[in-house]
Design an enzyme around this catalytic site. Structure first.
Site, PDB file in Angstrom:
ATOM      1  NE  ARG A  98      -2.615   1.043   3.649  1.00  0.00           N
ATOM      2  CZ  ARG A  98      -3.467   1.013   4.687  1.00  0.00           C
ATOM      3  NH1 ARG A  98      -4.765   0.817   4.470  1.00  0.00           N
ATOM      4  NH2 ARG A  98      -3.022   1.146   5.922  1.00  0.00           N
ATOM      5  CB  SER A  99       2.120   3.562  -2.207  1.00  0.00           C
ATOM      6  OG  SER A  99       1.277   3.697  -3.335  1.00  0.00           O
ATOM      7  CB  SER A 108      -3.146  -1.729  -1.657  1.00  0.00           C
ATOM      8  OG  SER A 108      -4.045  -0.769  -1.110  1.00  0.00           O
ATOM      9  CB  VAL A 169       4.029   8.833  -5.807  1.00  0.00           C
ATOM     10  CG1 VAL A 169       5.082   8.417  -6.823  1.00  0.00           C
ATOM     11  CG2 VAL A 169       3.859  10.348  -5.838  1.00  0.00           C
ATOM     12  N   GLY A 170       3.086   5.765  -5.627  1.00  0.00           N
ATOM     13  CA  GLY A 170       3.459   4.406  -6.012  1.00  0.00           C
ATOM     14  C   GLY A 170       2.519   3.767  -6.998  1.00  0.00           C
ATOM     15  CE1 TYR A 435      -9.425   6.548 -12.738  1.00  0.00           C
ATOM     16  CE2 TYR A 435     -10.621   6.404 -14.792  1.00  0.00           C
ATOM     17  CZ  TYR A 435      -9.918   7.148 -13.878  1.00  0.00           C
ATOM     18  OH  TYR A 435      -9.724   8.494 -14.093  1.00  0.00           O
TER      19      TYR A 435
END
Length: 491
Positions: A98-99, A108, A169-170, A435
């Site tokens: 998870r980012s 995530s 960002v990831g 998406y």
């Protein structure tokens, strides 16, 4: 997500033993400066729930029945990422990465199997070099933090990322994120020039050492299928000191359908410096047809990102540092489509009527053309390039924690999505990885239909890369690239 479970004392004991062994493994791994024990949260930790919920961005996956991780690791340095991968593999624990938490299906931070979360939000440094017009951005940073840092050093530099500043960002970069400069500069991945990753063996690699096949795969193919990305090296783009934005609402009674029909015929062929998104939603409007000069706002690029996000023009730039979405955390469902031919007027009339019936679904139409026509489908795993007039995002949000309301909103969106079938891409019906939509399928039944929708002909190369870099399938989720023989129907 509803799950029926039976209680097994032996299984529970085995799970507890596994997580204890995992935590012990982490504590024994070498690290450079920070004790990794400060970055581990198990269910016995008082902060476990708050850490888990801090980056849940869809309340559908934050219920009492949602499966919870056995532990969350929040690395403070690179060695903690390496240790987490090695120890999770050693003790056969599934790992979710998870980012930012904006993935629409919660993949995530949710799994039906015993799992841990590797949450990268502490790794968020941003290092900008204006001499080379590049920057290194760690994957725990948000898009808003990146924009804020760029604006602090230059008013003529930017990055073509997304509209929502709280997106991490990831995942945003690796899925082929886009924003208002799509037609001028392309996608995020079209402006990524290097990456720092940790592979399945726990080794840190860069573009030169990982090789071009893996670098290609993570640039649009979803890095969570192959590795953990620590940071991206990006190319900054030049923007004017002043840009112009506008937002005009028009009701059906005022000719909105005719205007949309004109838009879909011309928007993809307009000057690449112009990006006009069309949005269809059900709401009460009191507007005039013509766009007046005083409705066009001249502002800096960074101010335009705030305005397009929906915040007041005079908002402080510090709002870009907020990590919680401006509209709060809601229940939601999303889908996507691509249009290759204009929707006929009769089809538009049917669509608007259905949207009024459903009431809680909106549609965003983002025009293509420009730079997107210049980049080959195979240049990155993201294949949706030339030949598309626009991308559609279907959105539905609600506040109530009700099975009835959730079901009604999801079914309403499916009705609109099904209605659009004759007017969107076919064979495959293309979809956008960022998406994320679990309805189009998973890899649980060993089929690749969902991946073909996301990647089209690029799937064949992605399968080869997956088999090469992660043959044990350690990096996995319900829609990751699987370890499968390359089927004849993949071209």
């Amino acid at each position: 997500m509803l799950i029926n479970c039976t209680f097994d004392v032996n299984a529970s004991t085995s799970t507890n033993s596994s997580i204890e062994a995992f935590v012990n493994c982490l504590s024994l791994r070498p690290n450079t400066s920070n004790l990794i024990t400060r970055a581990i949260y198990t269910t016995q930790n008082a902060s476990f729930s708050s850490v888990l919920q801090a980056y849940v961005r869809n309340l559908r996956f934050n219920t009492s029945s949602t499966p919870k991780p056995l532990a969350i690791v929040t690395p403070l340095e690179k060695s903690h990422v390496q240790a987490t991968i090695i120890c999770a593999r050693t003790h056969a624990l599934e790992m979710r990465i998870r980012s930012g938490g904006h993935d629409y299906e919660g993949l995530s931070y949710v799994s039906l199997n015993p799992f841990i979360i590797l949450d990268l939000f502490n790794l968020r440094s941003i290092d900008i070099d204006l001499q080379s017009d590049t920057a290194w951005v760690q994957t725990g940073a948000t898009v808003g933090e990146l924009y804020y840092n760029i604006a602090n050093v230059s008013n003529t530099r930017a990055f073509p990322g997304g509209v929502c500043p709280t997106v991490g960002v990831g995942g945003h970069f690796t899925g082929g994120g886009y924003g208002n400069m799509l037609r001028k500069f392309g996608l995020t991945i079209d402006n990524v020039i290097d990456a720092e990753i940790v592979d399945a063996s726990g080794t840190i690699l860069y573009r030169k050492t990982m090789g071009e096949d893996l670098f290609w795969a993570i640039g649009g193919g979803g890095a969570a299928s192959f590795c953990v990305v620590l940071a991206w090296k990006i190319r900054l783009v030049q923007v004017p000191e002043i840009v112009t934005t506008f937002n005009k609402a028009l009701a059906l009674e005022e000719g909105a359908s005719n205007l949309f029909d004109q838009w879909q015929h011309v928007a993809p062929s307009l000057d690449p410096n112009l990006f006009i998104r069309a949005e269809a939603s059900v709401r009460l409007l009191d507007t005039e047809k013509s766009l007046k000069k005083d409705e066009c706002k001249e502002q800096s690029w960074i101010q335009s990102t705030i305005y397009f996000y929906g915040l007041p023009m005079n908002s402080s730039l510090e709002v870009l540092l907020d990590r919680v979405p401006a509209m709060g955390v809601l229940y939601g469902k999303h889908k996507s489509d691509y249009i290759k031919e204009p929707i006929p007027k009769a089809g538009l009339d049917i669509l608007w009527k259905k949207m009024i019936e459903v009431d809680n679904t909106s549609m965003q139409f983002s025009p293509y053309g420009g730079k997107m026509n210049e980049i080959l489908e195979t240049a990155t795993p993201f294949p949706h390039r030339k030949g598309n007039l626009c991308k559609i995002q279907y959105l539905s949000y609600w506040k109530e924690n009700s099975i009835e309301i959730t079901s009604r909103n999801i079914e309403g969106m499916k009705e609109i999505h099904n209605l659009m079938t004759p007017y969107v891409s076919k064979n495959p019906r293309e979809a956008f990885l960022n998406y994320r939509d679990i309805d189009i399928g998973t890899n649980a039944n060993k089929t690749l239909a969902f991946a073909i929708d996301y990647f089209k002909g690029n799937l064949k190369r992605l399968l080869k890369v997956k088999a090469m870099v992660d043959p044990s399938n350690f990096f996995r989720n319900e829609q990751s690239i699987p370890i499968l023989p390359i089927k004849k129907h993949i071209r």
